[in-house]
Design a protein around this motif. Sequence first.
Motif, PDB file in Angstrom:
ATOM      1  N   PHE A 129       0.868  -1.174   0.000  1.00 17.63           N
ATOM      2  CA  PHE A 129       0.000   0.000   0.000  1.00 17.63           C
ATOM      3  C   PHE A 129       0.908   1.229   0.000  1.00 17.63           C
ATOM      4  CE2 PHE A 129      -2.360  -3.403   2.163  1.00 17.63           C
ATOM      5  CZ  PHE A 129      -3.482  -3.464   1.342  1.00 17.63           C
ATOM      6  N   PRO A 130       1.076   1.896  -1.148  1.00 17.54           N
ATOM      7  CA  PRO A 130       2.114   2.928  -1.267  1.00 17.54           C
ATOM      8  C   PRO A 130       1.874   4.157  -0.414  1.00 17.54           C
ATOM      9  CG  PRO A 130       0.761   2.869  -3.251  1.00 17.54           C
ATOM     10  CD  PRO A 130       0.379   1.678  -2.430  1.00 17.54           C
ATOM     11  N   GLU A 131       0.610   4.480  -0.111  1.00 14.69           N
ATOM     12  CA  GLU A 131       0.300   5.681   0.673  1.00 14.69           C
ATOM     13  C   GLU A 131       0.262   5.388   2.167  1.00 14.69           C
ATOM     14  OE1 GLU A 131       0.232   8.593  -0.791  1.00 14.69           O
ATOM     15  OE2 GLU A 131       0.567   7.561  -2.702  1.00 14.69           O
ATOM     16  N   MET A 132       0.572   4.150   2.557  1.00 16.31           N
ATOM     17  CA  MET A 132       0.645   3.784   3.971  1.00 16.31           C
ATOM     18  C   MET A 132       2.110   3.673   4.388  1.00 16.31           C
ATOM     19  SD  MET A 132      -2.254   0.857   4.541  1.00 16.31           S
ATOM     20  CE  MET A 132      -4.005   1.200   4.420  1.00 16.31           C
ATOM     21  N   THR A 133       2.365   3.884   5.673  1.00 13.60           N
ATOM     22  CA  THR A 133       3.715   3.712   6.195  1.00 13.60           C
ATOM     23  C   THR A 133       4.068   2.230   6.264  1.00 13.60           C
ATOM     24  OG1 THR A 133       3.026   3.543   8.502  1.00 13.60           O
ATOM     25  CG2 THR A 133       3.447   5.766   7.623  1.00 13.60           C
ATOM     26  N   VAL A 134       5.337   1.956   6.507  1.00 10.54           N
ATOM     27  CA  VAL A 134       5.783   0.580   6.698  1.00 10.54           C
ATOM     28  C   VAL A 134       4.970  -0.093   7.801  1.00 10.54           C
ATOM     29  CG1 VAL A 134       7.714  -0.821   7.553  1.00 10.54           C
ATOM     30  CG2 VAL A 134       8.111   0.920   5.805  1.00 10.54           C
ATOM     31  N   MET A 135       4.829   0.575   8.945  1.00  5.84           N
ATOM     32  CA  MET A 135       4.096  -0.035  10.053  1.00  5.84           C
ATOM     33  C   MET A 135       2.641  -0.273   9.700  1.00  5.84           C
ATOM     34  SD  MET A 135       4.239  -1.332  13.022  1.00  5.84           S
ATOM     35  CE  MET A 135       5.730  -0.770  13.844  1.00  5.84           C
ATOM     36  N   GLU A 136       2.018   0.659   8.988  1.00  2.12           N
ATOM     37  CA  GLU A 136       0.621   0.473   8.596  1.00  2.12           C
ATOM     38  C   GLU A 136       0.477  -0.698   7.632  1.00  2.12           C
ATOM     39  OE1 GLU A 136      -0.903   5.116   9.032  1.00  2.12           O
ATOM     40  OE2 GLU A 136      -0.008   4.424   7.156  1.00  2.12           O
ATOM     41  N   ASN A 137       1.422  -0.866   6.712  1.00  2.82           N
ATOM     42  CA  ASN A 137       1.414  -2.025   5.821  1.00  2.82           C
ATOM     43  C   ASN A 137       1.508  -3.325   6.614  1.00  2.82           C
ATOM     44  OD1 ASN A 137       1.741  -1.854   2.590  1.00  2.82           O
ATOM     45  ND2 ASN A 137       2.467   0.066   3.502  1.00  2.82           N
ATOM     46  N   GLY A 164      12.900  -0.652  -4.671  1.00  5.74           N
ATOM     47  CA  GLY A 164      12.272  -1.922  -5.039  1.00  5.74           C
ATOM     48  C   GLY A 164      12.614  -3.045  -4.081  1.00  5.74           C
ATOM     49  N   GLY A 165      13.885  -3.123  -3.673  1.00  7.98           N
ATOM     50  CA  GLY A 165      14.294  -4.166  -2.737  1.00  7.98           C
ATOM     51  C   GLY A 165      13.626  -4.017  -1.390  1.00  7.98           C
ATOM     52  N   GLU A 166      13.510  -2.772  -0.913  1.00  7.82           N
ATOM     53  CA  GLU A 166      12.862  -2.525   0.368  1.00  7.82           C
ATOM     54  C   GLU A 166      11.373  -2.852   0.299  1.00  7.82           C
ATOM     55  OE1 GLU A 166      15.868   1.110   1.719  1.00  7.82           O
ATOM     56  OE2 GLU A 166      13.995   1.530   0.659  1.00  7.82           O
ATOM     57  N   GLN A 167      10.745  -2.534  -0.836  1.00  6.03           N
ATOM     58  CA  GLN A 167       9.330  -2.866  -0.995  1.00  6.03           C
ATOM     59  C   GLN A 167       9.119  -4.378  -1.009  1.00  6.03           C
ATOM     60  OE1 GLN A 167       7.356  -0.852  -4.216  1.00  6.03           O
ATOM     61  NE2 GLN A 167       8.100   1.168  -3.611  1.00  6.03           N
ATOM     62  N   GLN A 168      10.052  -5.118  -1.605  1.00  2.40           N
ATOM     63  CA  GLN A 168       9.924  -6.573  -1.601  1.00  2.40           C
ATOM     64  C   GLN A 168      10.067  -7.124  -0.188  1.00  2.40           C
ATOM     65  OE1 GLN A 168       9.193  -8.812  -4.460  1.00  2.40           O
ATOM     66  NE2 GLN A 168       8.582  -9.684  -2.503  1.00  2.40           N
ATOM     67  N   MET A 169      10.998  -6.562   0.576  1.00  2.00           N
ATOM     68  CA  MET A 169      11.125  -6.958   1.981  1.00  2.00           C
ATOM     69  C   MET A 169       9.820  -6.694   2.727  1.00  2.00           C
ATOM     70  SD  MET A 169      14.896  -5.473   2.919  1.00  2.00           S
ATOM     71  CE  MET A 169      16.346  -5.896   1.944  1.00  2.00           C
ATOM     72  N   LEU A 170       9.220  -5.534   2.471  1.00  2.00           N
ATOM     73  CA  LEU A 170       7.965  -5.175   3.134  1.00  2.00           C
ATOM     74  C   LEU A 170       6.839  -6.120   2.731  1.00  2.00           C
ATOM     75  CD1 LEU A 170       6.281  -3.322   4.910  1.00  2.00           C
ATOM     76  CD2 LEU A 170       6.089  -1.729   2.980  1.00  2.00           C
ATOM     77  N   ALA A 171       6.786  -6.484   1.458  1.00  2.00           N
ATOM     78  CA  ALA A 171       5.737  -7.410   0.996  1.00  2.00           C
ATOM     79  C   ALA A 171       5.860  -8.766   1.684  1.00  2.00           C
ATOM     80  CB  ALA A 171       5.815  -7.569  -0.520  1.00  2.00           C
ATOM     81  N   ILE A 172       7.089  -9.272   1.796  1.00  2.00           N
ATOM     82  CA  ILE A 172       7.299 -10.557   2.470  1.00  2.00           C
ATOM     83  C   ILE A 172       6.959 -10.434   3.956  1.00  2.00           C
ATOM     84  CG2 ILE A 172       9.016 -12.283   3.134  1.00  2.00           C
ATOM     85  CD1 ILE A 172      10.459 -11.688   0.484  1.00  2.00           C
ATOM     86  N   ALA A 173       7.428  -9.339   4.582  1.00  2.00           N
ATOM     87  CA  ALA A 173       7.149  -9.129   6.002  1.00  2.00           C
ATOM     88  C   ALA A 173       5.645  -9.036   6.261  1.00  2.00           C
ATOM     89  CB  ALA A 173       7.856  -7.868   6.485  1.00  2.00           C
ATOM     90  N   ARG A 174       4.922  -8.339   5.388  1.00  2.00           N
ATOM     91  CA  ARG A 174       3.465  -8.235   5.532  1.00  2.00           C
ATOM     92  C   ARG A 174       2.820  -9.614   5.473  1.00  2.00           C
ATOM     93  NH1 ARG A 174       0.518  -4.995   0.900  1.00  2.00           N
ATOM     94  NH2 ARG A 174       1.205  -6.859  -0.195  1.00  2.00           N
ATOM     95  N   GLY A 175       3.312 -10.480   4.577  1.00  2.00           N
ATOM     96  CA  GLY A 175       2.798 -11.842   4.518  1.00  2.00           C
ATOM     97  C   GLY A 175       3.063 -12.620   5.788  1.00  2.00           C
ATOM     98  N   LEU A 176       4.229 -12.428   6.384  1.00  2.00           N
ATOM     99  CA  LEU A 176       4.572 -13.136   7.614  1.00  2.00           C
ATOM    100  C   LEU A 176       3.710 -12.704   8.789  1.00  2.00           C
ATOM    101  CD1 LEU A 176       8.470 -13.154   7.344  1.00  2.00           C
ATOM    102  CD2 LEU A 176       6.914 -15.065   6.928  1.00  2.00           C
ATOM    103  N   MET A 177       3.184 -11.482   8.725  1.00  2.78           N
ATOM    104  CA  MET A 177       2.321 -10.987   9.807  1.00  2.78           C
ATOM    105  C   MET A 177       1.036 -11.802   9.935  1.00  2.78           C
ATOM    106  SD  MET A 177       3.723  -8.382  11.417  1.00  2.78           S
ATOM    107  CE  MET A 177       2.301  -7.599  12.190  1.00  2.78           C
ATOM    108  N   ALA A 178       0.684 -12.574   8.905  1.00  2.00           N
ATOM    109  CA  ALA A 178      -0.549 -13.359   8.911  1.00  2.00           C
ATOM    110  C   ALA A 178      -0.355 -14.774   9.455  1.00  2.00           C
ATOM    111  CB  ALA A 178      -1.132 -13.421   7.500  1.00  2.00           C
ATOM    112  N   ASN A 179       0.783 -15.026  10.117  1.00  2.00           N
ATOM    113  CA  ASN A 179       1.061 -16.342  10.710  1.00  2.00           C
ATOM    114  C   ASN A 179       0.965 -17.486   9.693  1.00  2.00           C
ATOM    115  OD1 ASN A 179       1.482 -15.297  13.282  1.00  2.00           O
ATOM    116  ND2 ASN A 179      -0.620 -15.675  13.971  1.00  2.00           N
TER     117      ASN A 179
END
Length: 234
Positions: free
Chosen positions: A88-96, A137-152
């Motif tokens: 979500f580009p308009e959200m912060t890292v924590m909000e994502n 791009g690399g940081e966004q990919q890290m964020l995408a993976i991290a967001r997935g991990l938040m779902a257990n």
Amino acid sequence: MLRIEKLNFSYGDLKVLWDVDLEVKEGEIVTVVGANGAGKSTTLKNISRLVKPDSGALTFDGQDLSRLPSHRVVELGVVQVPEGRRIFPEMTVMENLRMGSYVKGTRKDRERNVEWVFDLFPRLQERQKQLGGTMSGGEQQMLAIARGLMANPKLLLLDEPSLGLSPLLVKNIFDIITGINRQGVTILLVEQNVYQSLRIAHRAYVMETGRVVLTGGGQELLDNEHVKKAFLGM
């Protein structure tokens, strides 16, 4: 853990998957490799119930996925990190990250999982107040993976995680994937980067024009003459 049997799928009149058989055992990294258009991402979309198969069986931990909506599949522990990151580009890292724990049953573990993903991705902790759309791009990919991990996730589906990244970042992402697996997350990885994905895979499938044409251990397929010629330029 995951079993796919005789999966067939079409986009309208265009048939994309032909009798695909695939399985993932608990604790594995299983890779599906192939050229663009081979049917790899479509296979993941069928598992996640983003599309409906024409025929075939999909089971996860003995439960039939074919009749479930996509949010119920996530609640079972099957979590997809989509191609192209789609943060979500308009959200912060924590909000994502918080959006990743939106599904019922994951909110109670939110703070613990934030600590986990910050340990995996220290750069995200440094930039937790930064808007996702302003990151590399690399940081966004890290964020995408991290967001997935938040779902257990019990099973993490990764769709082309190295797409568009520099060679150095590609190696870093694959090292991170290996680390996540060592921490107990089973992974089904779809990739065009054949060498790197087979290098870390316990088992792998090669898809061509919607069909599984080869299967075996990761190193076994790296040594396969067809794979060398078709995908590695050797």
